[in-house]
Design a protein around this motif. Structure first.
Motif, PDB file in Angstrom:
ATOM      1  N   GLU A  26     -27.875 -53.969 110.970  1.00 18.50           N
ATOM      2  CA  GLU A  26     -26.447 -54.075 110.662  1.00 18.50           C
ATOM      3  C   GLU A  26     -25.660 -54.616 111.860  1.00 18.50           C
ATOM      4  O   GLU A  26     -24.722 -55.400 111.695  1.00 18.50           O
ATOM      5  CB  GLU A  26     -25.882 -52.719 110.227  1.00 18.50           C
ATOM      6  CG  GLU A  26     -26.398 -52.241 108.881  1.00 18.50           C
ATOM      7  CD  GLU A  26     -27.761 -51.546 108.941  1.00 18.50           C
ATOM      8  OE1 GLU A  26     -28.323 -51.368 110.060  1.00 18.50           O
ATOM      9  OE2 GLU A  26     -28.276 -51.183 107.878  1.00 18.50           O
ATOM     10  N   THR A  70     -19.324 -58.356 103.705  1.00 20.78           N
ATOM     11  CA  THR A  70     -19.949 -57.055 103.468  1.00 20.78           C
ATOM     12  C   THR A  70     -21.449 -57.290 103.415  1.00 20.78           C
ATOM     13  O   THR A  70     -21.904 -58.365 102.987  1.00 20.78           O
ATOM     14  CB  THR A  70     -19.474 -56.405 102.151  1.00 20.78           C
ATOM     15  OG1 THR A  70     -19.724 -57.305 101.071  1.00 20.78           O
ATOM     16  CG2 THR A  70     -17.995 -56.066 102.203  1.00 20.78           C
ATOM     17  N   ALA A  71     -22.203 -56.312 103.854  1.00 23.52           N
ATOM     18  CA  ALA A  71     -23.665 -56.430 103.854  1.00 23.52           C
ATOM     19  C   ALA A  71     -24.267 -55.200 103.198  1.00 23.52           C
ATOM     20  O   ALA A  71     -23.787 -54.084 103.405  1.00 23.52           O
ATOM     21  CB  ALA A  71     -24.173 -56.579 105.283  1.00 23.52           C
ATOM     22  N   ARG A  72     -25.315 -55.450 102.415  1.00 23.30           N
ATOM     23  CA  ARG A  72     -26.047 -54.334 101.823  1.00 23.30           C
ATOM     24  C   ARG A  72     -27.535 -54.669 101.826  1.00 23.30           C
ATOM     25  O   ARG A  72     -27.934 -55.799 101.548  1.00 23.30           O
ATOM     26  CB  ARG A  72     -25.557 -54.023 100.415  1.00 23.30           C
ATOM     27  CG  ARG A  72     -25.762 -55.108  99.424  1.00 23.30           C
ATOM     28  CD  ARG A  72     -25.206 -54.724  98.048  1.00 23.30           C
ATOM     29  NE  ARG A  72     -25.197 -55.862  97.165  1.00 23.30           N
ATOM     30  CZ  ARG A  72     -26.257 -56.322  96.495  1.00 23.30           C
ATOM     31  NH1 ARG A  72     -27.412 -55.703  96.594  1.00 23.30           N
ATOM     32  NH2 ARG A  72     -26.166 -57.388  95.723  1.00 23.30           N
ATOM     33  N   ARG A  73     -28.302 -53.666 102.182  1.00 24.01           N
ATOM     34  CA  ARG A  73     -29.750 -53.847 102.222  1.00 24.01           C
ATOM     35  C   ARG A  73     -30.307 -53.779 100.814  1.00 24.01           C
ATOM     36  O   ARG A  73     -29.909 -52.932 100.019  1.00 24.01           O
ATOM     37  CB  ARG A  73     -30.385 -52.750 103.076  1.00 24.01           C
ATOM     38  CG  ARG A  73     -31.873 -52.915 103.194  1.00 24.01           C
ATOM     39  CD  ARG A  73     -32.472 -51.945 104.182  1.00 24.01           C
ATOM     40  NE  ARG A  73     -33.905 -52.008 104.028  1.00 24.01           N
ATOM     41  CZ  ARG A  73     -34.681 -50.963 103.923  1.00 24.01           C
ATOM     42  NH1 ARG A  73     -34.190 -49.752 104.012  1.00 24.01           N
ATOM     43  NH2 ARG A  73     -35.973 -51.114 103.757  1.00 24.01           N
ATOM     44  N   ALA A  75     -32.646 -52.547  98.250  1.00 26.45           N
ATOM     45  CA  ALA A  75     -33.370 -51.277  98.216  1.00 26.45           C
ATOM     46  C   ALA A  75     -34.879 -51.465  98.164  1.00 26.45           C
ATOM     47  O   ALA A  75     -35.632 -50.644  98.710  1.00 26.45           O
ATOM     48  CB  ALA A  75     -32.908 -50.447  97.015  1.00 26.45           C
ATOM     49  N   TYR A  84     -31.201 -58.308 103.562  1.00 25.81           N
ATOM     50  CA  TYR A  84     -29.818 -57.949 103.268  1.00 25.81           C
ATOM     51  C   TYR A  84     -29.147 -59.060 102.477  1.00 25.81           C
ATOM     52  O   TYR A  84     -29.418 -60.241 102.707  1.00 25.81           O
ATOM     53  CB  TYR A  84     -29.026 -57.727 104.563  1.00 25.81           C
ATOM     54  CG  TYR A  84     -29.381 -56.467 105.284  1.00 25.81           C
ATOM     55  CD1 TYR A  84     -28.540 -55.363 105.230  1.00 25.81           C
ATOM     56  CD2 TYR A  84     -30.552 -56.358 106.020  1.00 25.81           C
ATOM     57  CE1 TYR A  84     -28.864 -54.189 105.887  1.00 25.81           C
ATOM     58  CE2 TYR A  84     -30.891 -55.189 106.674  1.00 25.81           C
ATOM     59  CZ  TYR A  84     -30.040 -54.107 106.603  1.00 25.81           C
ATOM     60  OH  TYR A  84     -30.364 -52.939 107.242  1.00 25.81           O
ATOM     61  N   ASP A  96     -22.657 -65.440  98.580  1.00 28.32           N
ATOM     62  CA  ASP A  96     -23.755 -64.594  99.057  1.00 28.32           C
ATOM     63  C   ASP A  96     -24.658 -65.355 100.012  1.00 28.32           C
ATOM     64  O   ASP A  96     -24.950 -66.534  99.802  1.00 28.32           O
ATOM     65  CB  ASP A  96     -24.614 -64.099  97.887  1.00 28.32           C
ATOM     66  CG  ASP A  96     -24.015 -62.915  97.175  1.00 28.32           C
ATOM     67  OD1 ASP A  96     -23.145 -62.238  97.756  1.00 28.32           O
ATOM     68  OD2 ASP A  96     -24.427 -62.648  96.032  1.00 28.32           O
ATOM     69  N   ARG A 124     -18.166 -57.226  92.115  1.00 28.22           N
ATOM     70  CA  ARG A 124     -18.544 -56.266  93.153  1.00 28.22           C
ATOM     71  C   ARG A 124     -17.353 -55.715  93.859  1.00 28.22           C
ATOM     72  O   ARG A 124     -16.385 -56.274  94.115  1.00 28.22           O
ATOM     73  CB  ARG A 124     -19.457 -56.921  94.181  1.00 28.22           C
ATOM     74  CG  ARG A 124     -20.852 -56.931  93.702  1.00 28.22           C
ATOM     75  CD  ARG A 124     -21.729 -57.286  94.834  1.00 28.22           C
ATOM     76  NE  ARG A 124     -22.405 -58.513  94.413  1.00 28.22           N
ATOM     77  CZ  ARG A 124     -23.047 -59.289  95.212  1.00 28.22           C
ATOM     78  NH1 ARG A 124     -23.097 -59.058  96.471  1.00 28.22           N
ATOM     79  NH2 ARG A 124     -23.670 -60.347  94.789  1.00 28.22           N
TER      80      ARG A 124
END
Length: 124
Positions: A26, A70-73, A75, A84, A96, A124
């Motif tokens: 991150e 914004t960043a999201r891993r 899953a 990410y 994206d 989102r």
């Protein structure tokens, strides 16, 4: 030695160790997509990122002020090689990017950061 001096001595002794801690994915993402890249960012890149982007302006440096990400891993990405999705909001659309990491020399390094072919989902 007083307790205060002992605590102070231990704190000062641990500062150099803490400064060598590897950044989290991150934090590396923030250095690439945020407005202020860290010095020596090439230390946290590998592969094409190190070859092509170590000295180039980062995505964050090219964004206009006030724009954000914004960043999201993902899953299902493995802990040893996390992936990410980074969504950049440029004011009129969301785009994206995919940022992938690999473990090298005992730490996670940014191996690739590429725009996705798809527009970000505006829900989102």
């Amino acid at each position: 030695m007083s307790v205060v001096r002992l605590v102070l001595a231990l704190t000062l002794a641990l500062i150099p160790v803490a400064s060598f801690a590897a950044p989290s994915p991150e934090e590396i993402i923030d250095g690439f997509f945020g407005p202020s890249p860290p010095p020596k960012r090439a230390d946290f890149y590998t592969g094409e990122m190190k070859r092509q982007y170590s000295e180039e302006p980062t995505v964050g440096q090219m964004l206009l002020p006030g724009k954000h990400y914004t960043a999201r891993r993902l899953a299902n990405s493995p802990a040893a090689a996390p992936v990410y999705i980074v969504t950049i909001d440029n004011g009129h659309e969301k785009i994206d990017w995919i940022a992938s990491f690999v473990r090298e020399g005992g730490m996670l390094k940014l191996a690739a950061a590429r725009p996705s072919n798809d527009k970000a989902d505006s829900r989102r």
